[in-house]
Design a protein around this motif. Structure first.
Motif, PDB file in Angstrom:
ATOM      1  N   HIS A  22     120.251  59.501  57.077  1.00 49.00           N
ATOM      2  CA  HIS A  22     118.904  59.485  56.504  1.00 49.00           C
ATOM      3  C   HIS A  22     118.079  58.347  57.089  1.00 49.00           C
ATOM      4  CE1 HIS A  22     115.733  58.570  53.590  1.00 49.00           C
ATOM      5  NE2 HIS A  22     115.729  59.868  53.380  1.00 49.00           N
ATOM      6  N   ASP A  23     118.733  57.233  57.418  1.00 48.79           N
ATOM      7  CA  ASP A  23     118.029  56.068  57.944  1.00 48.79           C
ATOM      8  C   ASP A  23     117.750  56.161  59.439  1.00 48.79           C
ATOM      9  OD1 ASP A  23     118.081  54.956  55.406  1.00 48.79           O
ATOM     10  OD2 ASP A  23     119.981  53.954  55.770  1.00 48.79           O
ATOM     11  N   THR A  24     118.387  57.082  60.142  1.00 51.54           N
ATOM     12  CA  THR A  24     118.217  57.156  61.588  1.00 51.54           C
ATOM     13  C   THR A  24     117.728  58.519  62.077  1.00 51.54           C
ATOM     14  OG1 THR A  24     120.543  57.743  61.847  1.00 51.54           O
ATOM     15  CG2 THR A  24     119.982  55.404  62.038  1.00 51.54           C
ATOM     16  N   ASN A  53     111.441  56.099  61.495  1.00 49.44           N
ATOM     17  CA  ASN A  53     112.205  55.573  60.374  1.00 49.44           C
ATOM     18  C   ASN A  53     112.084  54.064  60.376  1.00 49.44           C
ATOM     19  OD1 ASN A  53     113.653  57.473  58.728  1.00 49.44           O
ATOM     20  ND2 ASN A  53     114.731  58.088  60.578  1.00 49.44           N
ATOM     21  N   ILE A  76     108.160  59.051  55.810  1.00 46.83           N
ATOM     22  CA  ILE A  76     108.955  58.282  56.761  1.00 46.83           C
ATOM     23  C   ILE A  76     110.107  59.141  57.297  1.00 46.83           C
ATOM     24  CG2 ILE A  76     110.452  57.239  55.014  1.00 46.83           C
ATOM     25  CD1 ILE A  76     110.137  54.607  56.642  1.00 46.83           C
ATOM     26  N   GLY A  77     110.333  59.089  58.607  1.00 48.01           N
ATOM     27  CA  GLY A  77     111.431  59.813  59.233  1.00 48.01           C
ATOM     28  C   GLY A  77     111.217  61.307  59.367  1.00 48.01           C
ATOM     29  N   ALA A 123     106.718  53.431  61.467  1.00 47.59           N
ATOM     30  CA  ALA A 123     107.336  53.627  60.151  1.00 47.59           C
ATOM     31  C   ALA A 123     106.382  53.266  59.014  1.00 47.59           C
ATOM     32  CB  ALA A 123     108.622  52.804  60.045  1.00 47.59           C
TER      33      ALA A 123
END
Length: 133
Positions: A22-24, A53, A76-77, A123
């Motif tokens: 989820h973070d990348t 992100n 975001i992302g 981001a």
């Protein structure tokens, strides 16, 4: 005792090294936040708008405008693909949520028939830039 403390320290450090996708990973925006330019036509180009992100910007929504028409809302992302006729198009960004105070951004992109062009949103949702070709 030392062996037990060493093992505990190793487990704690190993837990710090994990990351979630989820973070990348960049995800496609959900369809109910894509408003325009989704149907392909003959000779169209593809404009991909990608919001990075990061640790900051999670409380901000980025409203993406193409030629002064709201085309999408990105979190975001997320990324969104648009099918546009060839020519020069103005891509701009307005923010809502926690980043409302951030100034709006704009970039012009010239697209040729069948061409793929990528525009990046940072981001925090505060800037736009054409990705390097």
């Amino acid at each position: 005792m030392k062996a037990m403390l060493g093992g505990l320290a190793a487990m704690v450090l190993a837990g710090c090294g994990t990351a979630t996708t989820h973070d990348t990973a960049i995800r496609n925006a959900v369809s109910n936040r894509l408003f325009l330019y989704q149907a392909a036509g003959d000779g169209d180009a593809t404009l991909l708008v990608v919001r990075d992100n990061g640790l900051f910007g999670g409380g901000c929504s980025s409203q993406i405008f193409i030629d002064d028409k709201q085309a999408a809302q990105l979190e975001i992302g997320e990324q969104a693909a648009f099918r546009l006729p060839s020519g020069t198009h103005a891509i701009s960004l307005q923010n809502s949520g926690a980043c409302r105070r951030v100034s709006d951004a704009r970039v012009d992109a010239t697209l040729g028939a069948g061409e793929d062009v990528t525009v990046q949103v940072n981001a925090r949702g505060s800037s736009l830039s054409l990705a390097k070709r």
